[in-house]
Design a protein around this motif. Structure first.
Motif, PDB file in Angstrom:
ATOM      1  N   THR A  84       0.832  -1.207   0.000  1.00 19.99           N
ATOM      2  CA  THR A  84       0.000   0.000   0.000  1.00 19.99           C
ATOM      3  C   THR A  84       0.863   1.252   0.000  1.00 19.99           C
ATOM      4  O   THR A  84       1.832   1.354   0.749  1.00 19.99           O
ATOM      5  N   VAL A  85       0.502   2.192  -0.850  1.00 24.57           N
ATOM      6  CA  VAL A  85       1.188   3.486  -0.862  1.00 24.57           C
ATOM      7  C   VAL A  85       0.386   4.440   0.017  1.00 24.57           C
ATOM      8  O   VAL A  85      -0.732   4.819  -0.324  1.00 24.57           O
ATOM      9  N   ASN A  86       0.976   4.804   1.143  1.00 24.04           N
ATOM     10  CA  ASN A  86       0.294   5.711   2.058  1.00 24.04           C
ATOM     11  C   ASN A  86       0.750   7.142   1.801  1.00 24.04           C
ATOM     12  O   ASN A  86       1.946   7.392   1.631  1.00 24.04           O
ATOM     13  N   LEU A  87      -0.195   8.059   1.797  1.00 24.37           N
ATOM     14  CA  LEU A  87       0.149   9.467   1.629  1.00 24.37           C
ATOM     15  C   LEU A  87       0.141  10.161   2.989  1.00 24.37           C
ATOM     16  O   LEU A  87      -0.585   9.755   3.899  1.00 24.37           O
ATOM     17  N   THR A  88       0.935  11.209   3.101  1.00 20.45           N
ATOM     18  CA  THR A  88       0.946  11.978   4.348  1.00 20.45           C
ATOM     19  C   THR A  88      -0.290  12.874   4.399  1.00 20.45           C
ATOM     20  O   THR A  88      -0.962  13.098   3.382  1.00 20.45           O
ATOM     21  N   GLU A  89      -0.550  13.413   5.573  1.00 19.40           N
ATOM     22  CA  GLU A  89      -1.672  14.339   5.711  1.00 19.40           C
ATOM     23  C   GLU A  89      -1.455  15.571   4.837  1.00 19.40           C
ATOM     24  O   GLU A  89      -2.403  16.130   4.288  1.00 19.40           O
ATOM     25  N   ARG A  90      -0.206  15.999   4.710  1.00 20.17           N
ATOM     26  CA  ARG A  90       0.081  17.172   3.875  1.00 20.17           C
ATOM     27  C   ARG A  90      -0.180  16.860   2.398  1.00 20.17           C
ATOM     28  O   ARG A  90      -0.778  17.658   1.690  1.00 20.17           O
ATOM     29  N   MET A  91       0.279  15.712   1.953  1.00 19.83           N
ATOM     30  CA  MET A  91       0.009  15.319   0.559  1.00 19.83           C
ATOM     31  C   MET A  91      -1.492  15.273   0.310  1.00 19.83           C
ATOM     32  O   MET A  91      -1.994  15.753  -0.710  1.00 19.83           O
ATOM     33  N   LYS A  92      -2.190  14.661   1.252  1.00 23.61           N
ATOM     34  CA  LYS A  92      -3.650  14.552   1.126  1.00 23.61           C
ATOM     35  C   LYS A  92      -4.276  15.942   1.004  1.00 23.61           C
ATOM     36  O   LYS A  92      -5.151  16.174   0.164  1.00 23.61           O
ATOM     37  N   ALA A  93      -3.798  16.869   1.831  1.00 20.13           N
ATOM     38  CA  ALA A  93      -4.359  18.223   1.812  1.00 20.13           C
ATOM     39  C   ALA A  93      -4.120  18.896   0.466  1.00 20.13           C
ATOM     40  O   ALA A  93      -5.022  19.545  -0.083  1.00 20.13           O
ATOM     41  N   TRP A  94      -2.927  18.737  -0.075  1.00 20.76           N
ATOM     42  CA  TRP A  94      -2.628  19.374  -1.369  1.00 20.76           C
ATOM     43  C   TRP A  94      -3.450  18.748  -2.496  1.00 20.76           C
ATOM     44  O   TRP A  94      -4.001  19.448  -3.350  1.00 20.76           O
ATOM     45  N   VAL A  95      -3.520  17.436  -2.516  1.00 19.91           N
ATOM     46  CA  VAL A  95      -4.283  16.750  -3.575  1.00 19.91           C
ATOM     47  C   VAL A  95      -5.746  17.181  -3.530  1.00 19.91           C
ATOM     48  O   VAL A  95      -6.351  17.498  -4.561  1.00 19.91           O
ATOM     49  N   GLU A  96      -6.307  17.204  -2.335  1.00 17.58           N
ATOM     50  CA  GLU A  96      -7.738  17.509  -2.219  1.00 17.58           C
ATOM     51  C   GLU A  96      -8.030  18.993  -2.407  1.00 17.58           C
ATOM     52  O   GLU A  96      -9.107  19.363  -2.874  1.00 17.58           O
ATOM     53  N   ALA A  97      -7.101  19.855  -2.043  1.00 19.41           N
ATOM     54  CA  ALA A  97      -7.338  21.293  -2.171  1.00 19.41           C
ATOM     55  C   ALA A  97      -7.197  21.770  -3.613  1.00 19.41           C
ATOM     56  O   ALA A  97      -7.928  22.648  -4.059  1.00 19.41           O
ATOM     57  N   MET A  98      -6.251  21.223  -4.331  1.00 15.96           N
ATOM     58  CA  MET A  98      -5.933  21.754  -5.653  1.00 15.96           C
ATOM     59  C   MET A  98      -6.448  20.892  -6.800  1.00 15.96           C
ATOM     60  O   MET A  98      -6.495  21.346  -7.941  1.00 15.96           O
ATOM     61  N   GLY A  99      -6.774  19.641  -6.532  1.00 12.98           N
ATOM     62  CA  GLY A  99      -7.061  18.725  -7.630  1.00 12.98           C
ATOM     63  C   GLY A  99      -5.769  18.315  -8.310  1.00 12.98           C
ATOM     64  O   GLY A  99      -4.676  18.707  -7.869  1.00 12.98           O
ATOM     65  N   CYS A 100      -5.883  17.555  -9.368  1.00 10.34           N
ATOM     66  CA  CYS A 100      -4.678  17.004  -9.991  1.00 10.34           C
ATOM     67  C   CYS A 100      -4.784  16.999 -11.515  1.00 10.34           C
ATOM     68  O   CYS A 100      -5.880  16.996 -12.069  1.00 10.34           O
ATOM     69  N   HIS A 101      -3.630  17.009 -12.154  1.00  6.98           N
ATOM     70  CA  HIS A 101      -3.540  16.752 -13.591  1.00  6.98           C
ATOM     71  C   HIS A 101      -3.337  15.240 -13.749  1.00  6.98           C
ATOM     72  O   HIS A 101      -2.365  14.682 -13.211  1.00  6.98           O
ATOM     73  N   LEU A 102      -4.243  14.618 -14.493  1.00  7.71           N
ATOM     74  CA  LEU A 102      -4.217  13.163 -14.651  1.00  7.71           C
ATOM     75  C   LEU A 102      -3.668  12.808 -16.023  1.00  7.71           C
ATOM     76  O   LEU A 102      -4.150  13.321 -17.040  1.00  7.71           O
ATOM     77  N   CYS A 103      -2.692  11.941 -16.055  1.00 11.54           N
ATOM     78  CA  CYS A 103      -2.078  11.542 -17.323  1.00 11.54           C
ATOM     79  C   CYS A 103      -2.263  10.043 -17.541  1.00 11.54           C
ATOM     80  O   CYS A 103      -1.970   9.232 -16.653  1.00 11.54           O
ATOM     81  N   VAL A 104      -2.780   9.684 -18.707  1.00  8.60           N
ATOM     82  CA  VAL A 104      -2.885   8.285 -19.117  1.00  8.60           C
ATOM     83  C   VAL A 104      -2.195   8.153 -20.467  1.00  8.60           C
ATOM     84  O   VAL A 104      -1.846   9.148 -21.095  1.00  8.60           O
ATOM     85  N   ALA A 105      -1.993   6.943 -20.910  1.00 12.42           N
ATOM     86  CA  ALA A 105      -1.317   6.734 -22.195  1.00 12.42           C
ATOM     87  C   ALA A 105      -1.859   5.485 -22.863  1.00 12.42           C
ATOM     88  O   ALA A 105      -2.201   4.497 -22.195  1.00 12.42           O
ATOM     89  N   THR A 106      -1.945   5.539 -24.180  1.00  8.59           N
ATOM     90  CA  THR A 106      -2.345   4.340 -24.918  1.00  8.59           C
ATOM     91  C   THR A 106      -1.241   3.289 -24.795  1.00  8.59           C
ATOM     92  O   THR A 106      -0.097   3.621 -24.457  1.00  8.59           O
ATOM     93  N   PRO A 107      -1.543   2.041 -25.079  1.00 11.34           N
ATOM     94  CA  PRO A 107      -0.485   1.016 -25.048  1.00 11.34           C
ATOM     95  C   PRO A 107       0.652   1.322 -26.024  1.00 11.34           C
ATOM     96  O   PRO A 107       1.765   0.823 -25.859  1.00 11.34           O
ATOM     97  N   GLU A 108       0.372   2.160 -27.019  1.00 10.74           N
ATOM     98  CA  GLU A 108       1.419   2.547 -27.971  1.00 10.74           C
ATOM     99  C   GLU A 108       2.216   3.749 -27.471  1.00 10.74           C
ATOM    100  O   GLU A 108       3.156   4.202 -28.147  1.00 10.74           O
ATOM    101  N   GLY A 109       1.837   4.321 -26.330  1.00 14.76           N
ATOM    102  CA  GLY A 109       2.624   5.400 -25.753  1.00 14.76           C
ATOM    103  C   GLY A 109       2.203   6.804 -26.111  1.00 14.76           C
ATOM    104  O   GLY A 109       3.009   7.725 -26.056  1.00 14.76           O
ATOM    105  N   VAL A 110       0.945   7.012 -26.441  1.00 17.72           N
ATOM    106  CA  VAL A 110       0.460   8.370 -26.726  1.00 17.72           C
ATOM    107  C   VAL A 110      -0.245   8.893 -25.466  1.00 17.72           C
ATOM    108  O   VAL A 110      -1.265   8.338 -25.050  1.00 17.72           O
ATOM    109  N   PRO A 111       0.299   9.949 -24.850  1.00 18.40           N
ATOM    110  CA  PRO A 111      -0.280  10.435 -23.589  1.00 18.40           C
ATOM    111  C   PRO A 111      -1.485  11.352 -23.783  1.00 18.40           C
ATOM    112  O   PRO A 111      -1.577  12.078 -24.779  1.00 18.40           O
ATOM    113  N   PHE A 112      -2.393  11.317 -22.819  1.00 22.52           N
ATOM    114  CA  PHE A 112      -3.562  12.193 -22.762  1.00 22.52           C
ATOM    115  C   PHE A 112      -3.657  12.759 -21.346  1.00 22.52           C
ATOM    116  O   PHE A 112      -3.303  12.075 -20.384  1.00 22.52           O
ATOM    117  N   VAL A 113      -4.157  14.000 -21.260  1.00 18.24           N
ATOM    118  CA  VAL A 113      -4.243  14.661 -19.961  1.00 18.24           C
ATOM    119  C   VAL A 113      -5.642  15.240 -19.761  1.00 18.24           C
ATOM    120  O   VAL A 113      -6.207  15.822 -20.683  1.00 18.24           O
TER     121      VAL A 113
END
Lengths: 161, 159
Positions: B2-31
């Motif tokens: 399990t990857v545990n996050l700190t309370e500070r990390m949690k606060a930043w993630v929840e306060a600001m939201g995140c940029h999410l990156c995925v990629a096709t199996p061929e390696g083309v990224p989308f955000v």
């Protein structure tokens, strides 16, 4: 063919000059995505984004095996900078053949102008607990942008350019 | 593990939201943006996505579940981390209903899907000698101490 707007060119500069912190998104050939924030950013011609190669690890490895990248604005977002720039990247490192060309961008021109970026545009606006003690630049990532789409709420995925 | 996050990390993630990156199996990224985020126990993070946001990543995720994300806005520099894991788009169920309701209440987002990311890797992205340092091998106590030596600032939650 992409041609950056004035607003895009203003956004794709270092934050200290009114530009943006950006995210550079890459992927391994097998589809393992990677996302890293970058401060040293500029445009070149009307369709190239330049990013300093200073502390790149996975990003660098990914670009060497797969040129497909996406660049997006991390901060500030609230000024209408809701873009994702997709294209193909190369890391023009020192030692590249002087006449190396990437979709019209010449390695000598790029490295002469942007090869000592920390001196040209020092990170004065970066907080002291984040700023790096010594910048060692190894090259310049050149992204040839082929399309731009939106991440603005309500318009996500729409083609901008 | 399990990857545990700190309370500070949690606060930043929840306060600001995140940029999410995925990629096709061929390696083309989308955000796309994950404007509403909830850090859950057990190393999971849930993002409420509008239908158009889900529409960009759904075809990619169906072929390749790997997701990488970083904190949006000032978090890109103040919360210098990269989070990696595998993602699943939920369109029904208890988690979907709860996250969707809170995203609507807190940020007015009409979520058509919830991206649930099960974290597998955590990296430091602070520029300099610690860039790329892998952190998920630390115990929660070690990670908390490591972070406290560097940063303590916690953001206010955005509307």
């Amino acid at each position: 063919m992409v041609k950056f707007t004035k607003e895009m060119k203003e956004a794709l500069r270092v934050p200290g000059k009114g530009g943006s912190l950006i995210y550079l998104c890459t992927s391994s050939r097998g589809g393992n995505p990677n996302i890293a924030a970058m401060r040293f950013v500029a445009t070149h011609m009307d369709d190239k984004i330049l990013i300093a190669d200073m502390f790149l690890l996975k990003t660098k490895a990914n670009i060497k095996e797969n040129p497909n990248v996406a660049v997006t604005i991390c901060h500030p977002l609230d000024e209408g900078r809701w873009w994702v720039f997709k294209g193909k990247a190369v890391d023009m490192e020192y030692g590249f053949p002087r006449d190396f060309d990437w979709y019209g961008a010449n390695a000598t021109d790029i490295l002469n102008e942007w090869g000592n970026w920390n001196k040209a545009e020092p990170p004065d606006e970066v907080p002291p607990d984040i700023v790096f003690p010594k910048a060692v630049q190894r090259g310049v990532v050149v992204v040839h942008v082929e399309e731009v789409y939106s991440i603005e709420p309500g318009h996500v995925g729409e083609k901008v350019l | 593990m399990t990857v545990n996050l700190t309370e500070r990390m949690k606060a930043w993630v929840e306060a600001m939201g995140c940029h999410l990156c995925v990629a096709t199996p061929e390696g083309v990224p989308f955000v796309v943006l994950g404007r509403y985020a909830e850090v859950k126990t057990g190393g999971e993070v849930a993002f409420a996505l509008a239908e158009d946001e889900a529409g960009v990543i759904a075809p990619v995720l169906s072929r390749n579940p790997r997701v990488a994300f970083g904190v949006s806005r000032q978090g890109g520099i103040r919360a210098a981390y990269q989070f990696k894991g595998t993602g699943e788009l939920l369109r029904s169920g208890e988690i979907f209903d709860a996250v969707r309701a809170r995203a609507k209440e807190e940020k007015g987002i009409d979520a058509g899907a919830v991206l649930l990311v099960r974290l597998t890797e955590l990296y430091c992205t602070k520029p300099g000698y610690e860039a790329g340092l892998r952190l998920d091998g630390m115990t929660p106590e070690e990670l908390d101490a490591w972070e406290r030596q560097r940063w303590k600032d916690v953001p206010r939650k955005r509307n």
